[in-house]
Design a protein around this motif. Structure first.
Motif, PDB file in Angstrom:
ATOM      1  N   VAL A   1       0.840  -1.199   0.000  1.00  0.00           N
ATOM      2  CA  VAL A   1       0.000   0.000   0.000  1.00  0.00           C
ATOM      3  C   VAL A   1       0.871   1.244   0.000  1.00  0.00           C
ATOM      4  O   VAL A   1       0.682   2.165  -0.811  1.00  0.00           O
ATOM      5  N   LEU A   2       1.844   1.287   0.884  1.00  0.00           N
ATOM      6  CA  LEU A   2       2.688   2.479   1.025  1.00  0.00           C
ATOM      7  C   LEU A   2       3.493   2.763  -0.245  1.00  0.00           C
ATOM      8  O   LEU A   2       3.724   3.922  -0.594  1.00  0.00           O
ATOM      9  N   ARG A   3       3.918   1.704  -0.940  1.00  0.00           N
ATOM     10  CA  ARG A   3       4.705   1.907  -2.166  1.00  0.00           C
ATOM     11  C   ARG A   3       3.903   2.628  -3.244  1.00  0.00           C
ATOM     12  O   ARG A   3       4.482   3.249  -4.145  1.00  0.00           O
ATOM     13  N   ARG A   4       2.599   2.567  -3.170  1.00  0.00           N
ATOM     14  CA  ARG A   4       1.738   3.171  -4.193  1.00  0.00           C
ATOM     15  C   ARG A   4       1.273   4.577  -3.818  1.00  0.00           C
ATOM     16  O   ARG A   4       0.447   5.151  -4.523  1.00  0.00           O
ATOM     17  N   LEU A   5       1.806   5.109  -2.753  1.00  0.00           N
ATOM     18  CA  LEU A   5       1.407   6.436  -2.288  1.00  0.00           C
ATOM     19  C   LEU A   5       2.530   7.445  -2.477  1.00  0.00           C
ATOM     20  O   LEU A   5       3.711   7.069  -2.531  1.00  0.00           O
TER      21      LEU A   5
ATOM     22  N   GLY B   1     -14.057  14.119   4.115  1.00  0.00           N
ATOM     23  CA  GLY B   1     -12.937  14.510   3.256  1.00  0.00           C
ATOM     24  C   GLY B   1     -13.039  15.943   2.791  1.00  0.00           C
ATOM     25  O   GLY B   1     -13.714  16.744   3.436  1.00  0.00           O
ATOM     26  N   PRO B   2     -12.412  16.334   1.689  1.00  0.00           N
ATOM     27  CA  PRO B   2     -11.709  15.418   0.771  1.00  0.00           C
ATOM     28  C   PRO B   2     -10.336  15.004   1.302  1.00  0.00           C
ATOM     29  O   PRO B   2      -9.725  15.714   2.090  1.00  0.00           O
ATOM     30  N   TYR B   3      -9.886  13.831   0.844  1.00  0.00           N
ATOM     31  CA  TYR B   3      -8.621  13.269   1.281  1.00  0.00           C
ATOM     32  C   TYR B   3      -7.665  13.121   0.096  1.00  0.00           C
ATOM     33  O   TYR B   3      -8.082  12.769  -1.004  1.00  0.00           O
ATOM     34  N   ALA B   4      -6.401  13.354   0.376  1.00  0.00           N
ATOM     35  CA  ALA B   4      -5.373  13.144  -0.645  1.00  0.00           C
ATOM     36  C   ALA B   4      -5.104  11.665  -0.843  1.00  0.00           C
ATOM     37  O   ALA B   4      -4.683  11.233  -1.918  1.00  0.00           O
ATOM     38  N   VAL B   5      -5.329  10.875   0.226  1.00  0.00           N
ATOM     39  CA  VAL B   5      -5.074   9.439   0.193  1.00  0.00           C
ATOM     40  C   VAL B   5      -6.205   8.731   0.930  1.00  0.00           C
ATOM     41  O   VAL B   5      -6.646   9.181   1.999  1.00  0.00           O
TER      42      VAL B   5
END
Length: 234
Positions: A45-49, A115-119
């Motif tokens: 998950v973290l690698r895609r953020l 939100g809105p949320y960036a992630v």
């Protein structure tokens, strides 16, 4: 609904009809050497953020493990879960200095975390929810340019599913043996104490629905009975 609890003992391939004795043996092995499949995919998950981002929402936060990791990159993190008991554990194990707020809320309650949320992240939760409605709700809460990453469970349906599942059984035993080298019973982490539910949708249905609700979404099969969905809102 809760997130991190779906780190269950592996099933033997066979279309949902595992050989009872072999399944029981695997269950005993897993109980003596527990490790969290969902936590294993936190790194994916973290690698895609992005390296840094603003507000983040973790849906089905469970005991808060992923939310605390997100807080290392985010300006602020909100973690929601429908289980008040696991939310209490998440709060109790999160230092006051970590920018995370936990709340008891339904995953689809947009008023609770609008939100809105960036992630937006979601691990082992989507199979508890109506798929299209949940993805639409996630989409609505993402800011333009925001990133959605889901690590979810899918049902075995095809020969390819069963081949990967067989490989996962072997890999699970190897990883569990390595993690617990030295022997001895190890207690289950808090993330593995919540209720679970088997996946009811196959990977093909998940892909079709994701591409309808989230045009351009990528859904990739992963080991240990999981897939990863990634989407960036235009």
């Amino acid at each position: 609904m809760t997130g991190a609890g779906d780190a269950r003992a592996p099933e033997v391939p066979g279309g949902g009809r595992p050989v009872p004795r072999l399944r029981a043996a695997l269950g005993r092995f897993h109980a003596a050497r527990p490790w969290d499949h969902n936590a294993h995919y936190h790194r994916a998950v973290l690698r895609r953020l992005p390296r840094r981002f603003g507000a983040a929402l973790d849906v089905g936060c469970g005991s808060g493990d992923l939310a605390r990791l997100l807080a290392r990159r985010a300006e602020a993190v909100t973690g929601i879960d429908a289980d008040p008991g696991i939310v209490a554990k998440a709060r109790a194990t999160t230092p006051d200095t970590v920018p995370v707020v936990f709340a008891t809320a339904d995953a689809l309650d947009e008023q609770a975390a609008p939100g809105p949320y960036a992630v937006l992240t979601c691990v082992a939760v989507l199979h508890h929810l109506p798929l299209a409605e949940a993805l639409a709700s996630f989409r609505a809460r993402l800011a333009p340019g925001g990133t959605l990453v889901v690590a979810g469970l899918h049902r075995e349906e095809t020969l390819a599913d069963r081949a990967v599942s067989l490989l996962a059984v072997v890999a699970h035993a190897l990883v569990a043996g390595w993690k617990h080298r030295g022997g001895g019973q190890t207690s289950r982490p808090p993330a593995m104490t919540t209720r679970t539910r088997p996946a009811t949708r196959g990977l093909a249905e998940i892909r079709r629905t994701a591409r309808t609700v989230l045009p351009g979404a990528r859904v990739r099969r992963r080991l240990f009975w999981r897939y990863v969905l990634e989407w960036k809102r235009p």
